[in-house]
Scaffold this motif. Sequence first.
Motif, PDB file in Angstrom:
ATOM      1  N   THR A  41       3.438  12.881  19.652  1.00  0.00           N
ATOM      2  CA  THR A  41       2.294  13.471  20.360  1.00  0.00           C
ATOM      3  C   THR A  41       2.397  14.987  20.414  1.00  0.00           C
ATOM      4  O   THR A  41       1.416  15.697  20.204  1.00  0.00           O
ATOM      5  N   ARG A  42       3.587  15.503  20.670  1.00  0.00           N
ATOM      6  CA  ARG A  42       3.744  16.945  20.803  1.00  0.00           C
ATOM      7  C   ARG A  42       3.492  17.657  19.479  1.00  0.00           C
ATOM      8  O   ARG A  42       2.809  18.683  19.424  1.00  0.00           O
ATOM      9  N   VAL A  43       4.021  17.111  18.399  1.00  0.00           N
ATOM     10  CA  VAL A  43       3.800  17.730  17.093  1.00  0.00           C
ATOM     11  C   VAL A  43       2.323  17.698  16.730  1.00  0.00           C
ATOM     12  O   VAL A  43       1.756  18.691  16.272  1.00  0.00           O
ATOM     13  N   GLN A  44       1.669  16.569  16.979  1.00  0.00           N
ATOM     14  CA  GLN A  44       0.254  16.447  16.648  1.00  0.00           C
ATOM     15  C   GLN A  44      -0.590  17.417  17.463  1.00  0.00           C
ATOM     16  O   GLN A  44      -1.530  18.021  16.947  1.00  0.00           O
ATOM     17  N   SER A  45      -0.259  17.600  18.737  1.00  0.00           N
ATOM     18  CA  SER A  45      -1.034  18.514  19.580  1.00  0.00           C
ATOM     19  C   SER A  45      -0.812  19.958  19.172  1.00  0.00           C
ATOM     20  O   SER A  45      -1.721  20.779  19.226  1.00  0.00           O
ATOM     21  N   GLU A  46       0.406  20.308  18.719  1.00  0.00           N
ATOM     22  CA  GLU A  46       0.689  21.687  18.347  1.00  0.00           C
ATOM     23  C   GLU A  46       0.191  22.032  16.952  1.00  0.00           C
ATOM     24  O   GLU A  46      -0.006  23.188  16.632  1.00  0.00           O
ATOM     25  N   THR A  47       0.002  21.006  16.092  1.00  0.00           N
ATOM     26  CA  THR A  47      -0.574  21.294  14.776  1.00  0.00           C
ATOM     27  C   THR A  47      -2.083  21.455  14.863  1.00  0.00           C
ATOM     28  O   THR A  47      -2.692  22.044  13.992  1.00  0.00           O
ATOM     29  N   GLY A  48      -2.677  20.874  15.890  1.00  0.00           N
ATOM     30  CA  GLY A  48      -4.121  20.964  16.030  1.00  0.00           C
ATOM     31  C   GLY A  48      -4.864  20.113  15.033  1.00  0.00           C
ATOM     32  O   GLY A  48      -6.036  20.330  14.760  1.00  0.00           O
ATOM     33  N   GLY A  49      -4.193  19.138  14.450  1.00  0.00           N
ATOM     34  CA  GLY A  49      -4.854  18.263  13.490  1.00  0.00           C
ATOM     35  C   GLY A  49      -4.059  18.137  12.210  1.00  0.00           C
ATOM     36  O   GLY A  49      -2.901  18.520  12.134  1.00  0.00           O
ATOM     37  N   ALA A  50      -4.686  17.630  11.181  1.00  0.00           N
ATOM     38  CA  ALA A  50      -3.966  17.287   9.961  1.00  0.00           C
ATOM     39  C   ALA A  50      -3.784  18.444   8.997  1.00  0.00           C
ATOM     40  O   ALA A  50      -3.055  18.339   8.041  1.00  0.00           O
ATOM     41  N   THR A  51      -4.450  19.579   9.239  1.00  0.00           N
ATOM     42  CA  THR A  51      -4.358  20.651   8.251  1.00  0.00           C
ATOM     43  C   THR A  51      -3.832  21.953   8.835  1.00  0.00           C
ATOM     44  O   THR A  51      -3.586  22.899   8.098  1.00  0.00           O
ATOM     45  N   ALA A  52      -3.656  22.044  10.146  1.00  0.00           N
ATOM     46  CA  ALA A  52      -3.191  23.294  10.748  1.00  0.00           C
ATOM     47  C   ALA A  52      -1.680  23.392  10.692  1.00  0.00           C
ATOM     48  O   ALA A  52      -0.970  22.395  10.753  1.00  0.00           O
ATOM     49  N   ALA A  53      -1.166  24.620  10.592  1.00  0.00           N
ATOM     50  CA  ALA A  53       0.279  24.834  10.547  1.00  0.00           C
ATOM     51  C   ALA A  53       0.818  25.033  11.956  1.00  0.00           C
ATOM     52  O   ALA A  53       0.114  25.464  12.874  1.00  0.00           O
ATOM     53  N   ILE A  54       2.126  24.727  12.121  1.00  0.00           N
ATOM     54  CA  ILE A  54       2.776  24.959  13.407  1.00  0.00           C
ATOM     55  C   ILE A  54       3.176  26.421  13.478  1.00  0.00           C
ATOM     56  O   ILE A  54       3.823  26.953  12.578  1.00  0.00           O
ATOM     57  N   ASP A  55       2.791  27.109  14.585  1.00  0.00           N
ATOM     58  CA  ASP A  55       3.058  28.529  14.693  1.00  0.00           C
ATOM     59  C   ASP A  55       4.542  28.824  14.908  1.00  0.00           C
ATOM     60  O   ASP A  55       5.070  29.823  14.432  1.00  0.00           O
ATOM     61  N   ALA A  56       5.239  27.944  15.639  1.00  0.00           N
ATOM     62  CA  ALA A  56       6.649  28.174  15.930  1.00  0.00           C
ATOM     63  C   ALA A  56       7.354  26.834  15.988  1.00  0.00           C
ATOM     64  O   ALA A  56       6.761  25.839  16.400  1.00  0.00           O
ATOM     65  N   PRO A  57       8.609  26.797  15.585  1.00  0.00           N
ATOM     66  CA  PRO A  57       9.348  25.533  15.643  1.00  0.00           C
ATOM     67  C   PRO A  57       9.651  25.123  17.053  1.00  0.00           C
ATOM     68  O   PRO A  57       9.753  25.958  17.949  1.00  0.00           O
ATOM     69  N   LEU A  58       9.813  23.823  17.269  1.00  0.00           N
ATOM     70  CA  LEU A  58      10.247  23.335  18.558  1.00  0.00           C
ATOM     71  C   LEU A  58      11.731  23.620  18.691  1.00  0.00           C
ATOM     72  O   LEU A  58      12.509  23.350  17.795  1.00  0.00           O
ATOM     73  N   GLU A  59      12.157  24.146  19.831  1.00  0.00           N
ATOM     74  CA  GLU A  59      13.553  24.437  20.034  1.00  0.00           C
ATOM     75  C   GLU A  59      14.128  23.525  21.089  1.00  0.00           C
ATOM     76  O   GLU A  59      13.465  23.191  22.076  1.00  0.00           O
ATOM     77  N   ALA A  60      15.372  23.113  20.866  1.00  0.00           N
ATOM     78  CA  ALA A  60      16.043  22.250  21.830  1.00  0.00           C
ATOM     79  C   ALA A  60      16.312  23.015  23.100  1.00  0.00           C
ATOM     80  O   ALA A  60      16.589  24.194  23.088  1.00  0.00           O
ATOM     81  N   SER A  61      16.228  22.324  24.215  1.00  0.00           N
ATOM     82  CA  SER A  61      16.502  22.983  25.493  1.00  0.00           C
ATOM     83  C   SER A  61      17.989  23.083  25.721  1.00  0.00           C
ATOM     84  O   SER A  61      18.778  22.415  25.107  1.00  0.00           O
TER      85      SER A  61
END
Length: 355
Positions: free
Chosen positions: A335-355
């Motif tokens: 869910t988090r990756v899908q929400s941050e990509t904004g759909g099937a063609t948008a790129a992720i602006d920044a990588p997810l970092e471990a806390s």
Amino acid sequence: MSPVAFAPVGPAAPAETVPVALSLQDLEVYLPRADDELQILHGVSFEVPKGSVVALAGESGSGKSTAALSAMRLLPWGARVTGRILADGRDVAAMSRDELRRFRAGHARIVLQDPWSSLHPMHSIGGQLVESARSADPWLSKQQARELSVEMLRRVGLPDPETRMTAYPHEMSGGQLQRVLIAMALVARPQLLLCDEPTTALDVSTQAQILELLLELNREMGLTIVIATHDLDVIAGIADRLVVMYAGRVVEEGPTAEVMAAPRHPYTWALMQTAPKHNTGTRMRTIDGRPPALDALPPGCAFADRCEFTVDVCRTSRPELVLIDTHTVHRTACTRVQSETGGATAAIDAPLEAS
């Protein structure tokens, strides 16, 4: 701590039409209990292109072996299956007993993880190979079946195959027996070979030999292979596509090189950190906690309690498997990756970092 290497999604492009050897469509499997049923697989869907090697990866209990056994209709008595299982377009679930026998005998074969329990201890290797060959082609004479068996033992790299025909399982090592099982499948000249943890009981050097053999069979004979394993190091150099499973669901699927270079699901990334060749940190890691019980799955993502990137929505919303790259057919269920990509063609602006 190294971040998850979530790569930008590539541009959409029409996929080439490739014949499909095996297709699981919304597959669900239920096993009977005393008073009810336990659901083992939840809407599992993936395709195996003809002539390819596809790996099913995940921890014990993820459902990968159940998916492989479902394709052969080898589940325990009383199992209930919904969805579709198509092999070269034929519905395996709808096959009659005779059709299923012919399918298992000649079209598709399976190699299980324990070679000692797969072979009859009181019958010679040659006798079992000849029986396997003639079950696929009853018109073969015993002599023809024997010649074919010797050739396949030679093909899988066993020295002195003529002598091996008279040997018994207890006279051979685990690696040799695994080669015998592969030869036993090959005498049927199958189009599809399923391997359920075929290297689990073998030492590292023998594992490499078996994997090299499978790759040779795929490249030289065009054999379609599905291999189930918990070890990503095992399939890194052999599989064309990778299907990652967790708690009975597919959580990520895509080209192996792409998935392992830039995993789009935290579980895939976590699995890679436990694999020596693909760990991106300075020390080996484990995945904290245990997979949830299949009869007590949480309402949200089943991996949420073990995930380093969990946010509130992960615990309340169960993610669907979504296509995020139409060019390579890369799917993820985060869910988090899908929400941050904004759909099937948008790129992720920044990588997810471990806390």
